[in-house]
Design an enzyme around this catalytic site. Structure first.
Site, PDB file in Angstrom:
ATOM      1  N   GLU A 143       0.837  -1.199   0.000  1.00 32.09           N
ATOM      2  CA  GLU A 143       0.000   0.000   0.000  1.00 32.09           C
ATOM      3  C   GLU A 143       0.871   1.248   0.000  1.00 32.09           C
ATOM      4  OE1 GLU A 143      -0.622   2.473   2.416  1.00 32.09           O
ATOM      5  OE2 GLU A 143       0.391   1.694   4.184  1.00 32.09           O
ATOM      6  N   SER A 219       9.105   5.834   4.470  1.00 37.10           N
ATOM      7  CA  SER A 219       8.285   6.981   4.812  1.00 37.10           C
ATOM      8  C   SER A 219       9.087   8.253   4.596  1.00 37.10           C
ATOM      9  CB  SER A 219       7.829   6.872   6.274  1.00 37.10           C
ATOM     10  OG  SER A 219       7.017   7.958   6.647  1.00 37.10           O
ATOM     11  N   PHE A 306       4.649  17.435  14.769  1.00 37.58           N
ATOM     12  CA  PHE A 306       4.063  17.752  13.464  1.00 37.58           C
ATOM     13  C   PHE A 306       2.695  18.402  13.631  1.00 37.58           C
ATOM     14  CE2 PHE A 306       1.315  16.526   9.907  1.00 37.58           C
ATOM     15  CZ  PHE A 306       1.994  17.147   8.864  1.00 37.58           C
TER      16      PHE A 306
END
Length: 354
Positions: A143, A219, A306
């Site tokens: 994915e 990532s 973040f």
């Protein structure tokens, strides 16, 4: 919005989805699709490592040899060039190459000039370490997720087809929910990493056998388009916390189920750094990866920092984020090392290998 799982792979669930039926994502997200149903993506880390005086120059020279090989017939449709200094101080230069078709990869790898170069006795005596880490996930075991649909990375480039906005993102467990196999299979790990040939070190060729349902995640972050406050907050607030989390996984990741982690910087064809980084790690299982992401202080700090930055800016971010995840069957993994130190890549996860 649509499901991340393509229609031809959707089936009645025997395992519940982590996201509720009425869930609405807080921001848009996209995934990529295989060019044709049943396709196997090939992701190959083709690397060289060097140490001591002149290590950067020697590694760059080795990377040029790898790049030249990618120009042969049936070469990859996309590759990234990266730089990484590992936990033992070795300079690693890695081409991460993608093929959207397993047959094309096998034709490339089996060409006499490619195969003979890899197997040549000179690879044991040229003073460099060489490695190949090959992953071949089928469609139901792979994915991707992108924060923007107009600049794909990694395997998304090889797949090439972008979905509409998807539902399964922005909540803990969404990574698993995007994997088609998760509808009916919890993907538990079984077996262990095993050295099937050689012993790590100088003059050695080593092959490692992976185990069932080993997980890989890449990532990444691209801050090329950021400016002003957003750029400052990313470089001064987010990136240092991210780097610390990546260092933990590199140095202590085996305590949480992470076999190995590399925090890599993109470089251009001349070796100049590009404003893009990513972490690439191998995990004992998807569950171990999920547990670290959801609860370990190092990742909680990354996520919290973040979110604070996003709320402080209150604007549409130009920072681009993505990831790709594969949960691999035993026969979808190939790890080979020549002249490499014992903590290189997946070797780091082999108990007693050093």
């Amino acid at each position: 919005m649509e499901s991340a799982i393509p229609p031809h792979l959707q089936c009645p669930r025997s395992l519940e989805r982590r996201g509720g039926n009425d869930y609405a994502p807080p921001a848009p997200g996209w995934t990529t699709r295989a060019q044709r149903p049943g396709q196997t993506l090939v992701m190959a880390l083709l690397g060289v490592q060097a140490s001591g005086d002149g290590a950067e120059r020697a590694a760059c020279s080795g990377l040029r040899q790898i790049i030249a090989s990618l120009q042969a017939n049936d070469g990859p449709v996309h590759h990234d060039l990266t730089h990484y200094v590992d936990e033992c101080g070795y300079v690693n230069m890695i081409a991460i190459a993608y093929w959207p078709d397993r047959a094309a990869y096998e034709r490339w790898a089996n060409q006499p000039e490619i195969d003979a170069w890899w197997r040549a006795p000179e690879r044991l005596t040229d003073g460099l370490g060489w490695f190949r880490e090959i992953m071949l996930p089928t469609e139901e075991r792979y994915e991707t997720l992108f924060s923007s649909p107009d600049r794909l990375e990694g395997g998304g480039v090889a797949q090439g087809h972008v979905s509409g906005e998807i539902v399964e993102h922005g909540y803990w467990g969404s990574m698993r929910d995007r994997l088609p196999l998760s509808q009916t299979d919890a993907m538990p790990p079984s077996g262990a990493l095993t050295i099937v040939e050689g012993k790590p070190g100088s003059g050695q060729r080593v092959r490692v056998q992976g185990h069932a349902n080993l997980a890989m995640i890449r990532s990444g972050q691209d801050w090329t388009d950021t400016a002003g406050d957003e750029r400052g907050l990313y470089c001064n607030d987010i990136e240092p916390v991210l780097r610390a989390g990546m260092a933990f996984l590199r140095d202590g990741g085996t305590t949480v189920g992470c076999y190995a982690n590399r925090y890599m910087r993109h470089v251009d064809a001349t070796g100049k750094p590009v404003e893009k980084t990513f972490g690439l790690s191998y995990w004992h299982s998807l569950a171990d990866l999920e547990r670290w992401a959801e609860s370990h202080p190092t990742h909680v700090e990354i996520f919290g920092t973040f979110m604070r930055v996003v709320q402080a800016l209150n604007v549409q971010l130009q920072l681009r984020l993505y990831h790709e995840v594969a949960v691999l069957a035993t026969d979808q993994q190939r790890y080979e090392y020549v002249n490499c130190h014992a903590r290189t890549g997946i070797l780091n996860g082999v108990a007693g290998s050093w």
